[in-house]
Scaffold this motif. Structure first.
Motif, mmCIF file in Angstrom:
data_model
loop_
_atom_site.group_PDB
_atom_site.id
_atom_site.type_symbol
_atom_site.label_atom_id
_atom_site.label_comp_id
_atom_site.label_asym_id
_atom_site.label_seq_id
_atom_site.Cartn_x
_atom_site.Cartn_y
_atom_site.Cartn_z
ATOM 1 N N ASP A 51 0.844 -1.187 0.000
ATOM 2 C CA ASP A 51 0.000 0.000 0.000
ATOM 3 C C ASP A 51 0.882 1.241 0.000
ATOM 4 O O ASP A 51 1.941 1.264 0.624
ATOM 5 N N THR A 52 0.443 2.270 -0.706
ATOM 6 C CA THR A 52 1.110 3.561 -0.712
ATOM 7 C C THR A 52 0.126 4.594 -0.187
ATOM 8 O O THR A 52 -0.991 4.693 -0.687
ATOM 9 N N VAL A 53 0.543 5.341 0.827
ATOM 10 C CA VAL A 53 -0.311 6.358 1.426
ATOM 11 C C VAL A 53 0.388 7.708 1.282
ATOM 12 O O VAL A 53 1.454 7.924 1.868
ATOM 13 N N PRO A 54 -0.200 8.623 0.494
ATOM 14 C CA PRO A 54 0.401 9.959 0.393
ATOM 15 C C PRO A 54 0.182 10.732 1.691
ATOM 16 O O PRO A 54 -0.699 10.388 2.492
ATOM 17 N N THR A 55 0.957 11.768 1.900
ATOM 18 C CA THR A 55 0.750 12.601 3.090
ATOM 19 C C THR A 55 -0.594 13.318 2.971
ATOM 20 O O THR A 55 -1.053 13.617 1.868
ATOM 21 N N ALA A 56 -1.217 13.582 4.110
ATOM 22 C CA ALA A 56 -2.520 14.250 4.140
ATOM 23 C C ALA A 56 -2.363 15.728 3.778
ATOM 24 O O ALA A 56 -1.273 16.307 3.916
ATOM 25 N N ASP A 57 -3.451 16.329 3.349
ATOM 26 C CA ASP A 57 -3.427 17.764 3.026
ATOM 27 C C ASP A 57 -2.968 18.568 4.236
ATOM 28 O O ASP A 57 -3.477 18.385 5.340
ATOM 29 N N GLY A 58 -2.009 19.450 4.034
ATOM 30 C CA GLY A 58 -1.508 20.307 5.092
ATOM 31 C C GLY A 58 -0.409 19.682 5.939
ATOM 32 O O GLY A 58 0.284 20.381 6.670
ATOM 33 N N TYR A 59 -0.238 18.371 5.856
ATOM 34 C CA TYR A 59 0.788 17.675 6.633
ATOM 35 C C TYR A 59 2.145 17.947 6.003
ATOM 36 O O TYR A 59 2.304 17.854 4.799
ATOM 37 N N ARG A 60 3.126 18.284 6.826
ATOM 38 C CA ARG A 60 4.490 18.470 6.321
ATOM 39 C C ARG A 60 5.472 17.875 7.304
ATOM 40 O O ARG A 60 5.356 18.077 8.512
ATOM 41 N N GLN A 61 6.423 17.156 6.784
ATOM 42 C CA GLN A 61 7.553 16.675 7.581
ATOM 43 C C GLN A 61 8.812 16.915 6.768
ATOM 44 O O GLN A 61 8.889 16.492 5.617
ATOM 45 N N VAL A 62 9.752 17.609 7.372
ATOM 46 C CA VAL A 62 10.990 17.972 6.692
ATOM 47 C C VAL A 62 12.163 17.485 7.524
ATOM 48 O O VAL A 62 12.151 17.602 8.755
ATOM 49 N N LYS A 63 13.159 16.918 6.857
ATOM 50 C CA LYS A 63 14.394 16.490 7.504
ATOM 51 C C LYS A 63 15.560 17.219 6.863
ATOM 52 O O LYS A 63 15.588 17.403 5.646
ATOM 53 N N MET A 64 16.513 17.588 7.704
ATOM 54 C CA MET A 64 17.725 18.230 7.214
ATOM 55 C C MET A 64 18.927 17.430 7.716
ATOM 56 O O MET A 64 19.043 17.165 8.919
ATOM 57 N N PHE A 65 19.781 17.038 6.790
ATOM 58 C CA PHE A 65 21.007 16.309 7.105
ATOM 59 C C PHE A 65 22.187 17.183 6.721
ATOM 60 O O PHE A 65 22.254 17.680 5.590
ATOM 61 N N TYR A 66 23.112 17.357 7.645
ATOM 62 C CA TYR A 66 24.310 18.135 7.327
ATOM 63 C C TYR A 66 25.424 17.781 8.292
ATOM 64 O O TYR A 66 25.236 17.815 9.507
ATOM 65 N N ASN A 67 26.577 17.426 7.741
ATOM 66 C CA ASN A 67 27.793 17.246 8.518
ATOM 67 C C ASN A 67 27.599 16.292 9.707
ATOM 68 O O ASN A 67 28.060 16.574 10.815
ATOM 69 N N GLY A 68 26.873 15.206 9.487
ATOM 70 C CA GLY A 68 26.660 14.208 10.534
ATOM 71 C C GLY A 68 25.546 14.537 11.508
ATOM 72 O O GLY A 68 25.296 13.794 12.445
ATOM 73 N N LYS A 69 24.847 15.649 11.292
ATOM 74 C CA LYS A 69 23.750 16.068 12.178
ATOM 75 C C LYS A 69 22.427 15.990 11.425
ATOM 76 O O LYS A 69 22.373 16.214 10.222
ATOM 77 N N ILE A 70 21.369 15.675 12.167
ATOM 78 C CA ILE A 70 20.027 15.631 11.592
ATOM 79 C C ILE A 70 19.085 16.454 12.454
ATOM 80 O O ILE A 70 19.206 16.474 13.680
ATOM 81 N N MET A 71 18.159 17.123 11.782
ATOM 82 C CA MET A 71 17.078 17.806 12.474
ATOM 83 C C MET A 71 15.835 17.605 11.633
ATOM 84 O O MET A 71 15.891 17.670 10.405
ATOM 85 N N TRP A 72 14.738 17.315 12.301
ATOM 86 C CA TRP A 72 13.484 17.146 11.581
ATOM 87 C C TRP A 72 12.344 17.803 12.342
ATOM 88 O O TRP A 72 12.415 17.999 13.552
ATOM 89 N N SER A 73 11.306 18.173 11.598
ATOM 90 C CA SER A 73 10.101 18.737 12.200
ATOM 91 C C SER A 73 8.897 18.220 11.429
ATOM 92 O O SER A 73 8.994 17.876 10.243
ATOM 93 N N ARG A 74 7.784 18.173 12.134
ATOM 94 C CA ARG A 74 6.545 17.695 11.534
ATOM 95 C C ARG A 74 5.420 18.654 11.899
ATOM 96 O O ARG A 74 5.303 19.081 13.045
#
Length: 149
Positions: A51-74
């Protein structure tokens, strides 16, 4: 003249031999950058996507990878809780390991027993999937991202 011609011929043979003797190294795609979640996959049999489920309207999750560090928000409009996390990461050719150092209160409660997350990794230049698996190594679900920067 014959010596010079022989020397040039020998050099050409050596150059040609090194081209065939040393294959190009395998280059890995880079996960460094900014990624946005596009969809989820479910795996009922542990191998194939069921099954494939797209993200819901208005839902956002972003990840940032840099120099061995990660930060994400939803951000989920229907959820009043804040969701974010920060930590370190490392990748191999087929795995992503995230170790969270701190996160939002709901995530900290969820992380009470788990701070290191191991995923199977499918990475290209413009997309990646982090695939979760069960204790037996069977795929359960994945988060699928596209590069936005």
């Amino acid at each position: 003249m014959k010596k010079l011609l022989g020397l040039v011929l020998l050099m050409l043979i050596l150059i040609s031999a090194t081209k065939f003797a040393s294959p190009k190294p395998i280059t890995m795609h880079s996960i460094e950058g900014t990624w946005e979640l596009q969809s989820f996959y479910s795996y009922d049999d542990g191998i194939n996507v069921s099954d494939t489920v797209p993200t819901a309207d208005g839902y956002r999750q972003v990840k940032m990878f840099y120099n061995g560090k990660i930060m994400w928000s939803r951000y989920a409009p229907q959820d009043s809780l804040e969701w974010f996390g920060y930590g370190t990461y490392r990748i191999t050719s087929d795995s992503l390991i995230e170790t969270l150092e701190y996160a939002s209160s709901p995530m900290m409660r969820a992380m009470d027993t788990l701070r290191v997350f191991n995923f199977e990794l499918k990475l290209t230049d413009d997309s990646y999937s982090q695939i979760s698996f069960d204790e037996e190594g069977n795929r359960t679900f994945s988060e699928n991202y596209k590069r936005i920067d």
